[in-house]
Design a protein around this motif. Sequence first.
Motif, mmCIF file in Angstrom:
data_model
loop_
_atom_site.group_PDB
_atom_site.id
_atom_site.type_symbol
_atom_site.label_atom_id
_atom_site.label_comp_id
_atom_site.label_asym_id
_atom_site.label_seq_id
_atom_site.Cartn_x
_atom_site.Cartn_y
_atom_site.Cartn_z
ATOM 1 N N VAL A 84 16.807 8.856 -8.114
ATOM 2 C CA VAL A 84 16.048 9.215 -9.315
ATOM 3 C C VAL A 84 14.791 10.006 -8.965
ATOM 4 O O VAL A 84 14.443 10.972 -9.654
ATOM 5 N N VAL A 85 14.116 9.637 -7.887
ATOM 6 C CA VAL A 85 12.921 10.388 -7.483
ATOM 7 C C VAL A 85 13.307 11.809 -7.063
ATOM 8 O O VAL A 85 12.592 12.773 -7.361
ATOM 9 N N ALA A 86 14.451 11.947 -6.373
ATOM 10 C CA ALA A 86 14.921 13.286 -6.007
ATOM 11 C C ALA A 86 15.222 14.120 -7.255
ATOM 12 O O ALA A 86 14.884 15.316 -7.312
ATOM 13 N N ILE A 87 15.832 13.501 -8.267
ATOM 14 C CA ILE A 87 16.095 14.208 -9.528
ATOM 15 C C ILE A 87 14.773 14.628 -10.172
ATOM 16 O O ILE A 87 14.647 15.740 -10.710
ATOM 17 N N PHE A 88 13.791 13.751 -10.126
ATOM 18 C CA PHE A 88 12.464 14.053 -10.683
ATOM 19 C C PHE A 88 11.865 15.271 -9.991
ATOM 20 O O PHE A 88 11.320 16.175 -10.645
ATOM 21 N N TYR A 147 0.825 -1.207 0.000
ATOM 22 C CA TYR A 147 0.000 0.000 0.000
ATOM 23 C C TYR A 147 0.864 1.264 0.000
ATOM 24 O O TYR A 147 0.484 2.279 -0.582
ATOM 25 N N LEU A 148 2.033 1.189 0.636
ATOM 26 C CA LEU A 148 2.958 2.323 0.557
ATOM 27 C C LEU A 148 3.479 2.492 -0.871
ATOM 28 O O LEU A 148 3.578 3.617 -1.380
ATOM 29 N N LEU A 149 3.766 1.383 -1.540
ATOM 30 C CA LEU A 149 4.234 1.459 -2.921
ATOM 31 C C LEU A 149 3.117 1.900 -3.866
ATOM 32 O O LEU A 149 3.380 2.536 -4.893
ATOM 33 N N ILE A 150 1.876 1.581 -3.537
ATOM 34 C CA ILE A 150 0.741 2.070 -4.327
ATOM 35 C C ILE A 150 0.701 3.594 -4.282
ATOM 36 O O ILE A 150 0.503 4.256 -5.304
ATOM 37 N N VAL A 151 0.899 4.163 -3.102
ATOM 38 C CA VAL A 151 0.905 5.622 -2.968
ATOM 39 C C VAL A 151 2.056 6.226 -3.773
ATOM 40 O O VAL A 151 1.881 7.220 -4.494
ATOM 41 N N VAL A 152 3.244 5.612 -3.664
ATOM 42 C CA VAL A 152 4.400 6.114 -4.410
ATOM 43 C C VAL A 152 4.142 6.036 -5.911
ATOM 44 O O VAL A 152 4.415 6.978 -6.661
ATOM 45 N N SER A 153 3.599 4.913 -6.373
ATOM 46 C CA SER A 153 3.307 4.738 -7.790
ATOM 47 C C SER A 153 2.318 5.788 -8.281
ATOM 48 O O SER A 153 2.475 6.357 -9.369
ATOM 49 N N PHE A 154 1.298 6.065 -7.469
ATOM 50 C CA PHE A 154 0.306 7.086 -7.823
ATOM 51 C C PHE A 154 0.957 8.458 -7.946
ATOM 52 O O PHE A 154 0.720 9.192 -8.920
ATOM 53 N N LEU A 155 1.791 8.821 -6.982
ATOM 54 C CA LEU A 155 2.419 10.144 -6.980
ATOM 55 C C LEU A 155 3.385 10.316 -8.155
ATOM 56 O O LEU A 155 3.423 11.371 -8.801
ATOM 57 N N LEU A 156 4.173 9.277 -8.431
ATOM 58 C CA LEU A 156 5.117 9.366 -9.546
ATOM 59 C C LEU A 156 4.384 9.537 -10.866
ATOM 60 O O LEU A 156 4.749 10.374 -11.701
ATOM 61 N N LEU A 166 9.440 10.465 -1.156
ATOM 62 C CA LEU A 166 10.716 9.935 -0.669
ATOM 63 C C LEU A 166 10.608 9.325 0.728
ATOM 64 O O LEU A 166 11.046 8.185 0.935
ATOM 65 N N PRO A 167 10.044 10.025 1.724
ATOM 66 C CA PRO A 167 9.892 9.375 3.030
ATOM 67 C C PRO A 167 8.922 8.200 2.998
ATOM 68 O O PRO A 167 9.070 7.259 3.795
ATOM 69 N N ILE A 168 7.925 8.236 2.108
ATOM 70 C CA ILE A 168 7.023 7.087 1.992
ATOM 71 C C ILE A 168 7.794 5.877 1.489
ATOM 72 O O ILE A 168 7.624 4.752 1.978
ATOM 73 N N LEU A 169 8.671 6.111 0.522
ATOM 74 C CA LEU A 169 9.516 5.033 0.006
ATOM 75 C C LEU A 169 10.460 4.525 1.090
ATOM 76 O O LEU A 169 10.658 3.312 1.237
ATOM 77 N N ALA A 170 10.997 5.451 1.877
ATOM 78 C CA ALA A 170 11.884 5.054 2.972
ATOM 79 C C ALA A 170 11.125 4.235 4.020
ATOM 80 O O ALA A 170 11.651 3.256 4.576
ATOM 81 N N GLY A 172 21.328 -0.831 -6.499
ATOM 82 C CA GLY A 172 20.140 -1.480 -5.989
ATOM 83 C C GLY A 172 18.937 -0.595 -6.231
ATOM 84 O O GLY A 172 19.061 0.633 -6.343
ATOM 85 N N PRO A 173 17.738 -1.160 -6.308
ATOM 86 C CA PRO A 173 16.553 -0.374 -6.643
ATOM 87 C C PRO A 173 16.133 0.623 -5.574
ATOM 88 O O PRO A 173 15.541 1.647 -5.902
ATOM 89 N N VAL A 174 16.441 0.349 -4.309
ATOM 90 C CA VAL A 174 15.998 1.256 -3.251
ATOM 91 C C VAL A 174 16.856 2.517 -3.228
ATOM 92 O O VAL A 174 16.358 3.646 -3.346
ATOM 93 N N ARG A 175 18.181 2.357 -3.094
ATOM 94 C CA ARG A 175 19.055 3.536 -3.079
ATOM 95 C C ARG A 175 19.019 4.276 -4.415
ATOM 96 O O ARG A 175 18.998 5.511 -4.459
ATOM 97 N N GLY A 176 19.009 3.525 -5.499
ATOM 98 C CA GLY A 176 18.894 4.160 -6.810
ATOM 99 C C GLY A 176 17.578 4.877 -6.969
ATOM 100 O O GLY A 176 17.501 5.951 -7.578
ATOM 101 N N GLY A 177 16.524 4.302 -6.404
ATOM 102 C CA GLY A 177 15.208 4.931 -6.480
ATOM 103 C C GLY A 177 15.158 6.262 -5.754
ATOM 104 O O GLY A 177 14.544 7.228 -6.244
ATOM 105 N N TYR A 178 15.783 6.338 -4.593
ATOM 106 C CA TYR A 178 15.841 7.618 -3.868
ATOM 107 C C TYR A 178 16.457 8.701 -4.752
ATOM 108 O O TYR A 178 15.950 9.827 -4.830
#
Length: 291
Positions: free
Chosen positions: A186-190, A119-128, A281-285, A178-184
């Motif tokens: 890329v989302v920050a760049i976005f 459900y946390l990833l659902i929120v992240v997916s929606f926001l992105l 970002l904090p939701i992903l964390a 890794g997808p988690v650190r890399g994800g932080y």
Amino acid sequence: VWMFYIAGGCMGMFGTACVSLCASVIVQQNYSGSRASGILGIVMAGSGAGGMLVSLILPGLIRELGWRGGYRVLAVCWLVLGLSALMLLGQGQGSGSTRKELHTDGMTRAQALRSPRLYLLIVVSFLLSAACGIQQQIPSVLGEYGFGTAKVSTMMSFFTAALAVGKILQGMLYSRLGPVRGGYLVVAIFAVSFILLGVPGLAYPALAALAVGMGCVTTLMPILTRFTFGALEYAAIWSILSTASSIGSLVATPLFGMAYDATGSYTPAMAVSAVALFVSLPILALAFRKK
């Protein structure tokens, strides 16, 4: 006008599904680990390259054949290319034992539905995906800054090329970090890209960062899904997150236009998008915090 709604709905349902859902499922079925991240980045880069080609070819087709004829030519091309791809995929499937080994790890869909991470990833997916709603408005944003039609066309060609390159770079990044650190990262760049886009003199860096960030939806989220829930029922679980992504795009795309109509500027909508991405970002964390 009604035929555009029907055509757009069909392209969204079947075209987008083939790109974001089917392609990622096929990659995850045949590859694992960091190799899957790199290959998915390359595969998804095809959507950016295809968009660039269509933007170059379609205007000429419309001039010569009219808009109906131009779209008919594209329809034939998509049919031929799609069937050819399916034939190649059928010939290139891995051995049964190899594919079985790739599908023995992970959660079932029912187990994932009981996991807070989903459900946390659902929120992240929606926001992105909601932030990606700016894509249809980019030419208008650039035009608002005083760039002429020819300049905007050149800048959009740069943007679509950056989309393709950005997805390849993302795949390499996730393989290394890794997808988690890399994800932080890329989302920050976005998020930063929306700040840059608010400065006319930084249009090209903003478009490059925006292109990299938009790749999150079709690269980062599928990779995070496999990383989090495994390959056992990957397709069923990714379809849930993909639906959240589609809803985000559905809601946000018209809101960007409505926000401009209400305020006379894209700046408020871009500010909200930047905030939403920083919030993700904090939701992903939280989703990947150590227990």
